[in-house]
Design a protein around this motif. Sequence first.
Motif, mmCIF file in Angstrom:
data_model
loop_
_atom_site.group_PDB
_atom_site.id
_atom_site.type_symbol
_atom_site.label_atom_id
_atom_site.label_comp_id
_atom_site.label_asym_id
_atom_site.label_seq_id
_atom_site.Cartn_x
_atom_site.Cartn_y
_atom_site.Cartn_z
ATOM 1 N N GLN A 110 0.870 -1.167 0.000
ATOM 2 C CA GLN A 110 0.000 0.000 0.000
ATOM 3 C C GLN A 110 0.908 1.218 0.000
ATOM 4 O O GLN A 110 1.882 1.274 0.750
ATOM 5 C CB GLN A 110 -0.881 0.016 1.261
ATOM 6 N N TYR B 142 -6.836 -1.014 4.655
ATOM 7 C CA TYR B 142 -6.649 -1.254 3.226
ATOM 8 C C TYR B 142 -7.357 -0.170 2.421
ATOM 9 O O TYR B 142 -8.456 0.258 2.750
ATOM 10 C CB TYR B 142 -7.211 -2.631 2.866
ATOM 11 N N LYS C 41 -7.939 0.399 -1.781
ATOM 12 C CA LYS C 41 -7.722 -0.133 -3.131
ATOM 13 C C LYS C 41 -6.946 0.830 -4.022
ATOM 14 O O LYS C 41 -6.076 0.410 -4.792
ATOM 15 C CB LYS C 41 -9.048 -0.502 -3.781
ATOM 16 N N GLU C 42 -7.222 2.122 -3.939
ATOM 17 C CA GLU C 42 -6.554 3.106 -4.794
ATOM 18 C C GLU C 42 -5.068 3.257 -4.474
ATOM 19 O O GLU C 42 -4.322 3.856 -5.250
ATOM 20 C CB GLU C 42 -7.244 4.472 -4.701
ATOM 21 N N GLU D 36 -2.971 0.658 -3.918
ATOM 22 C CA GLU D 36 -2.244 -0.580 -4.191
ATOM 23 C C GLU D 36 -1.028 -0.323 -5.077
ATOM 24 O O GLU D 36 -1.075 0.497 -5.984
ATOM 25 C CB GLU D 36 -3.143 -1.581 -4.923
#
Length: 181
Positions: free
Chosen positions: A64, A138, A140-141, A143
Amino acid sequence: MKIKETPLKDCYIIEPTIFTDDRGYFYEKFNEQKFEELTGMNGHFVQDNISKSSYGVLRGLHLQKGEHSQAKLVSCLEGKVFDVAVDLRKDSPTFGQWFGVELSAENKLQFYVPRGFGHGFSVLTETAVFAYKCDNFYNKESEGGVLWNDPDLNIDWRLPEEDIQLSDKDKIQATFAEGNF
């Protein structure tokens, strides 16, 4: 709890003290206060994840980025994996280096992977249940990742290449030279 330094800056192997008798065993899996005293690292985790995988599955190399960067404390609850961390912190003296450790239900080792590292593992037994403690949520953007078989890193995943099973995402990660981290 014993802390073992690895060749990578700020990356640690944690070995629990295990108490056994004829009934089984007991050990303290994690203690935030002891962890911080022994490593000087933040031991506050906000998210736990578990994955189950079959032999040959390789998950990684993931991370991340930015404000959503995560440190991870990982362990294998069932089976055996080869766990790998890659230092992707450009200002680190160990930038671009990797280290791997076998984690298993038998050895009960944990591996601390700090923020700014790529992380992945390969499953060496019929199945494996893998646990992640994360110090950030977490996103997603945020990753990022590095291709599992990047020639600059040359990681030995301890599996024959023909046995390796990858997700579609892991087949197309950027190379280390492209720097998607």
